[in-house]
Design an enzyme around this catalytic site. Sequence first.
Site, PDB file in Angstrom:
ATOM      1  N   LYS A 173       0.824  -1.213   0.000  1.00  0.00           N
ATOM      2  CA  LYS A 173       0.000   0.000   0.000  1.00  0.00           C
ATOM      3  C   LYS A 173       0.855   1.258   0.000  1.00  0.00           C
ATOM      4  CE  LYS A 173      -3.337   2.906   0.209  1.00  0.00           C
ATOM      5  NZ  LYS A 173      -4.353   3.013   1.242  1.00  0.00           N
TER       6      LYS A 173
ATOM      7  N   ASN B 162       1.276   4.132  -3.013  1.00  0.00           N
ATOM      8  CA  ASN B 162       1.032   5.562  -2.812  1.00  0.00           C
ATOM      9  C   ASN B 162       2.285   6.387  -3.100  1.00  0.00           C
ATOM     10  OD1 ASN B 162      -1.635   5.272  -2.213  1.00  0.00           O
ATOM     11  ND2 ASN B 162      -1.430   5.589  -0.021  1.00  0.00           N
TER      12      ASN B 162
ATOM     13  N   GLY C  30      -0.740  20.005 -12.416  1.00  0.00           N
ATOM     14  CA  GLY C  30      -1.702  20.904 -11.795  1.00  0.00           C
ATOM     15  C   GLY C  30      -1.294  21.283 -10.390  1.00  0.00           C
TER      16      GLY C  30
ATOM     17  N   CYS D  49      -4.668  10.567   2.535  1.00  0.00           N
ATOM     18  CA  CYS D  49      -3.832   9.379   2.322  1.00  0.00           C
ATOM     19  C   CYS D  49      -2.438   9.718   1.796  1.00  0.00           C
ATOM     20  CB  CYS D  49      -4.544   8.412   1.370  1.00  0.00           C
ATOM     21  SG  CYS D  49      -6.028   7.652   2.067  1.00  0.00           S
TER      22      CYS D  49
END
Length: 442
Positions: A213, A217, A262, A269
């Site tokens: 995980k 990320n 952007g 998270c």
Amino acid sequence: MTYRITVFGTGYLGATHAACMAELGYEVIGVDVDTEKIAMLSAGKVPFYEPDLEPLLAKHVESGRLRFTTSYEEAAEFGDVHFVCVGTPQKKGEYAADLRYVDAVIDNLAPLLRRECLVVGKSTVPVGTAARLAERLAELAPGGDDAAAVELAWNPEFLREGYAVQDTLHPDRLVIGVRSERAEKVLRDVYAPLLEAGVPIVVTDFATAELVKVSANAFLATKISFINAMAEVCEATGADVTHLAEALSYDPRIGGRFLQAGLGFGGGCLPKDIRAFMARAGELGADQALTFLREVDAINMRRRARMVDLAREQCDGSFLGKRIAVFGAAFKPNSDDIRDSPALNVAAQIQLQGGEVTVYDPKAMDNARKMFPSLAYADSAVEAAVGAHVVLHLTEWQEFREMEPELLNPVVAERRIVDGRNALDPVKWRQAGWVYRALGRP
């Protein structure tokens, strides 16, 4: 065997997981210490915005398949599989994750487990947490060191806010960290409907499951910050980052996902997870492996400052006496989550520099008002733009992407827009008489 499921924590992850487990056919109890939240969920209402979740939850509350409680005793007696879905926020003043809520679930639940069951962590935690919790579980559960009866597994979540129901019922993969064949079998049984539909599964150890995980990320954050770094170079050279990203996207080794320059990432998270990853690597003596994430984080935060600079340029160098309309408050569209919202961060910075800021967001207004009460708020985009010297597009809701410039023409003081998400059509806005600026574009 038909398992009965409990879910500890009823935030974005927990409420979604509970409703989706009910949709897969299980009897489910959701557990939380927040009595107001439990009352709301028990009435079939969701205390936050997540597309498709409230109808699904209400459906299974009404059928009786899903219910909610504050009682650990009730949950312990009921459940065969206990999912831990509580938050792991960033510690105040530190990079490290705050594990008090995860620890509290284990400490409160374990002494009540008097029969065979599986405790399954889904929260995002630093590597090594599962092994520590497994020891704690064995220590506190009745029967002492008899780990055969009460066992831990780790099953990280990969939900995207705004798509959480879809990602739970149709995930791109399942990852389970286990220490026994029995734990693997239980989770294969629980997820049988998904596995039968062809969802791939990776069975591994605790540490690898935890790392999947945070590694995912970290990779996504790196990709986002990479294209934003290229936007900085484009601004220095007169190049167009949107064309650059398009050209890169055709390379199959790179792809176009998360390659839109952007304002950068926010939310509950990515920012805190990459910081916790760096902190944990330091504790393990592997801090040099993740030093690049410091620059990833720095690039991301620079985007906010650059957005403020662009807005100031459109106000002739000063925000004093200028009205600024901010379109967006949530950290991303299809959510009312304002945690570490780049949009609100920019709005607050401009207000501190003397600008009169009015914010509008389709779903996040209530949360924004609570967190930033000093900002002004409007009930529509048009109302927010009244008298504005510049409009800032900071959260790419479909409503904003599809908006016709002519809708705003009669109400603004000046036709100037800064597109913080590179999601608007510059030709359309310029043809309507607007000065259009964006990050990384001429």
